[in-house]
Design a protein around this motif. Sequence first.
Motif, PDB file in Angstrom:
ATOM      1  N   ARG A 388       0.829  -1.205   0.000  1.00 18.28           N
ATOM      2  CA  ARG A 388       0.000   0.000   0.000  1.00 18.28           C
ATOM      3  C   ARG A 388       0.864   1.257   0.000  1.00 18.28           C
ATOM      4  N   ARG A 389       1.933   1.248   0.809  1.00 16.60           N
ATOM      5  CA  ARG A 389       2.818   2.408   0.861  1.00 16.60           C
ATOM      6  C   ARG A 389       3.498   2.649  -0.484  1.00 16.60           C
ATOM      7  N   GLU A 390       3.931   1.554  -1.114  1.00 20.94           N
ATOM      8  CA  GLU A 390       4.608   1.688  -2.403  1.00 20.94           C
ATOM      9  C   GLU A 390       3.678   2.254  -3.466  1.00 20.94           C
ATOM     10  N   LEU A 391       2.423   1.782  -3.472  1.00 22.04           N
ATOM     11  CA  LEU A 391       1.462   2.260  -4.465  1.00 22.04           C
ATOM     12  C   LEU A 391       1.111   3.727  -4.267  1.00 22.04           C
ATOM     13  N   SER A 392       1.080   4.161  -2.997  1.00 23.07           N
ATOM     14  CA  SER A 392       0.710   5.544  -2.701  1.00 23.07           C
ATOM     15  C   SER A 392       1.912   6.479  -2.627  1.00 23.07           C
ATOM     16  N   GLY A 393       3.112   5.898  -2.760  1.00 23.94           N
ATOM     17  CA  GLY A 393       4.314   6.717  -2.707  1.00 23.94           C
ATOM     18  C   GLY A 393       4.712   7.151  -1.314  1.00 23.94           C
ATOM     19  N   ASP A 394       4.138   6.511  -0.303  1.00 22.44           N
ATOM     20  CA  ASP A 394       4.474   6.833   1.081  1.00 22.44           C
ATOM     21  C   ASP A 394       5.757   6.126   1.504  1.00 22.44           C
ATOM     22  N   GLN A 395       6.454   6.716   2.426  1.00 21.23           N
ATOM     23  CA  GLN A 395       7.654   6.100   2.987  1.00 21.23           C
ATOM     24  C   GLN A 395       7.470   5.948   4.486  1.00 21.23           C
ATOM     25  N   PHE A 396       7.797   4.784   5.003  1.00 13.46           N
ATOM     26  CA  PHE A 396       7.672   4.577   6.439  1.00 13.46           C
ATOM     27  C   PHE A 396       8.653   5.476   7.173  1.00 13.46           C
ATOM     28  N   VAL A 397       8.162   6.138   8.215  1.00 14.95           N
ATOM     29  CA  VAL A 397       8.996   7.004   9.048  1.00 14.95           C
ATOM     30  C   VAL A 397       8.836   6.556  10.496  1.00 14.95           C
ATOM     31  N   PRO A 398       9.925   6.159  11.164  1.00 14.01           N
ATOM     32  CA  PRO A 398       9.809   5.773  12.583  1.00 14.01           C
ATOM     33  C   PRO A 398       9.236   6.913  13.408  1.00 14.01           C
ATOM     34  N   LYS A 399       8.535   6.542  14.471  1.00 14.14           N
ATOM     35  CA  LYS A 399       7.875   7.535  15.303  1.00 14.14           C
ATOM     36  C   LYS A 399       8.814   8.151  16.338  1.00 14.14           C
ATOM     37  N   TRP A 400       9.643   7.323  16.956  1.00 12.40           N
ATOM     38  CA  TRP A 400      10.386   7.765  18.140  1.00 12.40           C
ATOM     39  C   TRP A 400      11.885   7.903  17.899  1.00 12.40           C
ATOM     40  N   PHE A 401      12.366   7.458  16.747  1.00 13.12           N
ATOM     41  CA  PHE A 401      13.792   7.533  16.417  1.00 13.12           C
ATOM     42  C   PHE A 401      13.949   8.101  15.007  1.00 13.12           C
ATOM     43  N   ASP A 402      15.001   8.887  14.818  1.00 12.01           N
ATOM     44  CA  ASP A 402      15.266   9.499  13.515  1.00 12.01           C
ATOM     45  C   ASP A 402      16.578   8.970  12.948  1.00 12.01           C
ATOM     46  N   PRO A 403      16.660   8.805  11.615  1.00 16.74           N
ATOM     47  CA  PRO A 403      17.961   8.476  11.015  1.00 16.74           C
ATOM     48  C   PRO A 403      18.934   9.619  11.241  1.00 16.74           C
ATOM     49  N   LEU A 404      20.182   9.276  11.548  1.00 11.99           N
ATOM     50  CA  LEU A 404      21.166  10.295  11.898  1.00 11.99           C
ATOM     51  C   LEU A 404      22.015  10.745  10.713  1.00 11.99           C
ATOM     52  N   ASN A 405      21.799  10.138   9.547  1.00 13.21           N
ATOM     53  CA  ASN A 405      22.651  10.424   8.386  1.00 13.21           C
ATOM     54  C   ASN A 405      24.122  10.237   8.760  1.00 13.21           C
ATOM     55  N   GLU A 406      24.336   9.195   9.554  1.00 12.09           N
ATOM     56  CA  GLU A 406      25.676   8.881  10.049  1.00 12.09           C
ATOM     57  C   GLU A 406      25.846   7.372  10.004  1.00 12.09           C
ATOM     58  N   THR A 407      27.026   6.924   9.647  1.00 11.69           N
ATOM     59  CA  THR A 407      27.304   5.496   9.529  1.00 11.69           C
ATOM     60  C   THR A 407      28.371   5.094  10.533  1.00 11.69           C
ATOM     61  N   ALA A 408      28.106   4.026  11.269  1.00 14.93           N
ATOM     62  CA  ALA A 408      29.100   3.471  12.190  1.00 14.93           C
ATOM     63  C   ALA A 408      29.849   2.347  11.494  1.00 14.93           C
ATOM     64  N   VAL A 409      31.145   2.306  11.689  1.00 14.10           N
ATOM     65  CA  VAL A 409      31.975   1.248  11.121  1.00 14.10           C
ATOM     66  C   VAL A 409      32.219   0.205  12.209  1.00 14.10           C
ATOM     67  N   THR A 410      31.774  -1.018  11.970  1.00 14.38           N
ATOM     68  CA  THR A 410      31.951  -2.104  12.937  1.00 14.38           C
ATOM     69  C   THR A 410      32.893  -3.149  12.346  1.00 14.38           C
ATOM     70  N   PRO A 411      33.403  -4.069  13.158  1.00 13.66           N
ATOM     71  CA  PRO A 411      34.290  -5.109  12.619  1.00 13.66           C
ATOM     72  C   PRO A 411      33.625  -5.995  11.572  1.00 13.66           C
ATOM     73  N   TRP A 412      32.284  -5.968  11.507  1.00 13.79           N
ATOM     74  CA  TRP A 412      31.582  -6.888  10.598  1.00 13.79           C
ATOM     75  C   TRP A 412      30.766  -6.168   9.532  1.00 13.79           C
ATOM     76  N   GLY A 413      30.961  -4.861   9.403  1.00 14.50           N
ATOM     77  CA  GLY A 413      30.249  -4.122   8.379  1.00 14.50           C
ATOM     78  C   GLY A 413      29.789  -2.770   8.872  1.00 14.50           C
ATOM     79  N   ASP A 414      29.293  -1.976   7.946  1.00 14.30           N
ATOM     80  CA  ASP A 414      28.823  -0.635   8.285  1.00 14.30           C
ATOM     81  C   ASP A 414      27.369  -0.665   8.740  1.00 14.30           C
ATOM     82  N   LEU A 415      27.003   0.331   9.521  1.00 11.08           N
ATOM     83  CA  LEU A 415      25.666   0.385  10.105  1.00 11.08           C
ATOM     84  C   LEU A 415      25.113   1.797  10.006  1.00 11.08           C
TER      85      LEU A 415
END
Length: 453
Positions: A388-415
């Motif tokens: 339904r979201r894809e058909l309407s062009g909506d994007q899921f947005v978390p309610k209580w947490f925001d993306p930080l536009n920041e990436t953490a580098v871990t021993p097993w990959g980026d996050l």
Amino acid sequence: MGTEDNKKQQGRGFFSSIASTLSGFGSAMQKSVHGMLGYEGLEVINPEGGTEDSEAEAQKGRWKQEDRDSYWKMMQKYIGADVTSLVTLPVVIFEPMSMVQKMSELMEYSYLLDMADTCEDPYMRLVYASSFFVGTYYAFQRTWKPFNPILGETYEMANHGGITFLSEQVSHHPPISAAHAENDHFVYDITSKVKTKFLGNSIDIYPLGRTRVVFKRDGVVLELVPPPSKVNNLIFGRTWVDSPGEMILTNTTTGDKVVLYFQPCGWFGAGRYEVDGYVYNAQEEPKILLTGKWSESISYQLCDLDGEPLAGTEMKEVWKLAEPPVNDKFQYTHFAHKINSFDTAPKKLLASDSRLRPDRYALEKGDLSKAGSEKSRLEERQRAEKKRRELSGDQFVPKWFDPLNETAVTPWGDLELYGYNGKYDEHRAAIDKSDSVEEIIDINSIEFDPWQY
């Protein structure tokens, strides 16, 4: 003499078990996934186990033989793959808890972080904080699988150590959860993501998360890199979990750190549960040694520059495992039962809370049939909501947490990182100011609705 005979008998039992397993290898490979798909009353034990062969172990499962056949055939094609979100698994292997709930189990020994905040000694602060993180491994070694969170699902916890805890499933592909906890002494934040590798008879689990603790007294920041884990004996033998490798907890403010080595389990259980390491200053000189078992207790002692116990000092216990229930069906601790209880829920529970999941609740009550059907229904609805979201062009947005536009580098990959946005504090403050009288929460009166946002 009696002890020597016992050792010989144990040896004969071990090698006869190996021989029996090898002789039945061909048929068992085709007929069972009993390790992966659950025993009645699964337990984590020392890997030497008993003397039963794989076919006898398989009979302990709650599975019909044809069901085990079909799932083993399905899983063969995933060998070598990351199966974090590729496979839909049957409810019989699950515990009545969601992964966003399980994140709150780390708070059981939160008093250790309170002590770390008030501690004046920078090295003892790391002793308390690292013991806090070690303490959760007894809970994390359970062999039952938590439910995968539905996108938007949340979990709230109150009434424990003055802590407000909130977690949310912020991404479905890839699966990412975020959590925030806070009391008068500390702020805890985590973005959690795992990478897995299915190896046929085992699964390697790599934690790509970032965990950060900020102490309120002086603003000191700690960051954690946990060891990987391995779920053993998915096909043959009894399932058990090991977490061999290093846990590193760094004071990013001062450069001091703790390095703890989780011993790998060897033959006949040698090294099982053992943890050893040091608190180092910023110059990487050992100051305090730590030793113990994550299944029992952790102790510390001051040491010299060679890492040897300092003369005139003694070993002191800093953390001890709370006595768990006896023969608990899901290997739960008392705190795990508390997490599932509405006693730890705040007023006016969010409709997206994990406690309200009908599949989880049915499994808790022992109704596997209903749990399975409700799990399928929720997964179907999640797919429908995505379409339904894809058909309407909506994007899921978390309610209580925001993306930080920041990436953490871990021993097993980026996050990709998420941060708490503070809106939950506003939400709770508004509820606390209301004059409404909170009634006893009825699981049947609130529909689980993580899509309400």
